[in-house]
Write an enzyme that holds these catalytic residues in place. Structure first.
Site, PDB file in Angstrom:
ATOM      1  N   SER A   1       0.834  -1.197   0.000  1.00  0.00           N
ATOM      2  CA  SER A   1       0.000   0.000   0.000  1.00  0.00           C
ATOM      3  C   SER A   1       0.875   1.255   0.000  1.00  0.00           C
ATOM      4  O   SER A   1       1.715   1.415  -0.877  1.00  0.00           O
ATOM      5  CB  SER A   1      -0.970  -0.049   1.185  1.00  0.00           C
ATOM      6  OG  SER A   1      -2.003   0.896   1.032  1.00  0.00           O
TER       7      SER A   1
ATOM      8  N   ASP B   1      -9.250  -3.687  -6.584  1.00  0.00           N
ATOM      9  CA  ASP B   1      -8.822  -3.043  -5.341  1.00  0.00           C
ATOM     10  C   ASP B   1      -9.722  -1.831  -5.051  1.00  0.00           C
ATOM     11  O   ASP B   1      -9.771  -0.892  -5.846  1.00  0.00           O
ATOM     12  CB  ASP B   1      -7.365  -2.594  -5.465  1.00  0.00           C
ATOM     13  CG  ASP B   1      -6.756  -2.137  -4.150  1.00  0.00           C
ATOM     14  OD1 ASP B   1      -7.450  -1.442  -3.380  1.00  0.00           O
ATOM     15  OD2 ASP B   1      -5.574  -2.455  -3.899  1.00  0.00           O
TER      16      ASP B   1
ATOM     17  N   HIS C   1      -7.633  -5.147  -1.602  1.00  0.00           N
ATOM     18  CA  HIS C   1      -6.503  -4.329  -1.161  1.00  0.00           C
ATOM     19  C   HIS C   1      -5.691  -5.110  -0.140  1.00  0.00           C
ATOM     20  O   HIS C   1      -6.152  -5.394   0.958  1.00  0.00           O
ATOM     21  CB  HIS C   1      -6.993  -3.014  -0.548  1.00  0.00           C
ATOM     22  CG  HIS C   1      -5.871  -2.049  -0.272  1.00  0.00           C
ATOM     23  ND1 HIS C   1      -5.220  -1.354  -1.271  1.00  0.00           N
ATOM     24  CD2 HIS C   1      -5.257  -1.685   0.887  1.00  0.00           C
ATOM     25  CE1 HIS C   1      -4.282  -0.597  -0.747  1.00  0.00           C
ATOM     26  NE2 HIS C   1      -4.266  -0.782   0.566  1.00  0.00           N
TER      27      HIS C   1
END
Length: 321
Positions: free
Chosen positions: A139, A266, A295
């Site tokens: 991320s 995502d 995600h």
């Protein structure tokens, strides 16, 4: 480099991107990792907490977590477990204020803070004479890593040989806008609750430089970054911060083999976060876009155990070790 075809498919019981994202974060159980913590002082009189897991390897893998994560976040622990089982040393570093103790300065970490990553790499390679170093980011940890690699370009530490990154919001402005929508309310609320606790704690320790007054009116990253991130870290406003710190603009300068895996479903990512053109033009950038994954999800068969993302990372870095 041509786009890599991905064979990943989510288990049948995860039938939406939100389940793929939330279930691992809340319910995954990992084998315990016996970290050895080291605190290092930064050049600006702050500190960083590093969590090592030594296996006697001459290869070190440095892991960078996501927003409001830490070295004990489930996807970090899962990756460390597999890497340790293969004999690799790992270093899971905690961003400022993320290790369980608030940092000394009024500044935080942010999505483009590459100075701390560089400092960690230099410290780690001085501490032990590793022959090879691999960077793995998740991320915003992936955004930090990719931006760092682009900034370094041909000047990258020669021991850093490759990188793997998952679920990266390469374009911060559009990602912030998407997370401000009603469909992302649960995610946004969770991030803001965590950030509010840190701001409140800092405001009690250093009320002359930071205040939590008005935080209850913040509803999205635009408002948070305008009030805190931008002014604290020297940006004119949130938009300047997002533009200067989006890794998308640094991908062309990456000069070591780098894998970017962003799932098409995502819920945090926008079309700008799938840098097809940049991957096609840079022979060192490998882009993989599985249809599923959520995600930082990528469950393979069951909630606990080894995930596809962990095996994929090992598969990629094995070609360069």
């Amino acid at each position: 480099m041509p786009i890599i075809h991905s064979a990943y498919k989510a288990p049948y019981f995860l039938f939406s991107e939100h389940l793929e994202t939330i279930i691992p974060a809340l319910f995954r159980k990992n084998e315990p990792i016996k970290y050895q913590r080291e605190r290092i002082d930064t050049p600006d009189q702050d500190f960083l907490d590093l969590d090592w897991s030594f296996k006697g390897s001459d290869t070190l893998i440095i892991l960078s977590h996501g927003l409001e994560g830490n070295s004990k976040t489930q996807y970090i622990l899962g990756m460390v477990f597999l890497l340790n089982s293969l004999g690799y040393d790992t270093l899971s570093w905690n961003y400022r204020g993320c290790s369980g103790e608030i940092n000394k300065l009024h500044r935080f970490y942010h999505s483009g803070e590459t100075g701390d990553l560089d400092f960690v790499i230099e410290h780690a390679t001085r501490k032990k004479n590793y022959s090879k170093v691999v960077l793995i980011g998740f991320s915003i940890g992936g955004n930090i890593t990719l931006k760092y690699l682009g900034e370094q370009g041909t000047n990258i530490n020669p021991k850093v040989i490759c990188s793997v990154n998952f679920s990266v919001p390469c374009h911060l402005a559009s990602g912030a806008k998407k997370l401000a929508g009603w469909g992302s309310y649960v995610y946004m609320k969770r991030f803001l609750n965590s950030l509010e606790k840190k701001v409140t704690e800092k405001s009690k320790i250093m009320p002359e430089v930071i205040s939590a007054k008005g935080f209850d009116k913040i509803r999205n990253f635009l408002e948070f970054d305008e009030m805190y991130t931008a002014p604290i870290h020297g940006f004119k406003n949130a938009f300047e911060y997002w533009e200067e710190c989006s890794s998308l603009y640094y991908l062309k300068d990456i000069r070591i083999p780098t894998l970017l895996v962003n799932a098409c479903n995502d819920p945090f990512l926008t079309p700008q976060c799938f840098p097809i053109k940049e991957a096609e033009e840079n022979p060192q950038l490998f882009l993989e876009m599985p249809e599923q994954g959520g995600h930082v999800g990528f469950i393979e068969k069951k909630i606990s155990g080894i995930y596809w993302s962990e095996k994929r990372a090992v598969e990629f870095i094995s070609d360069y070790l």
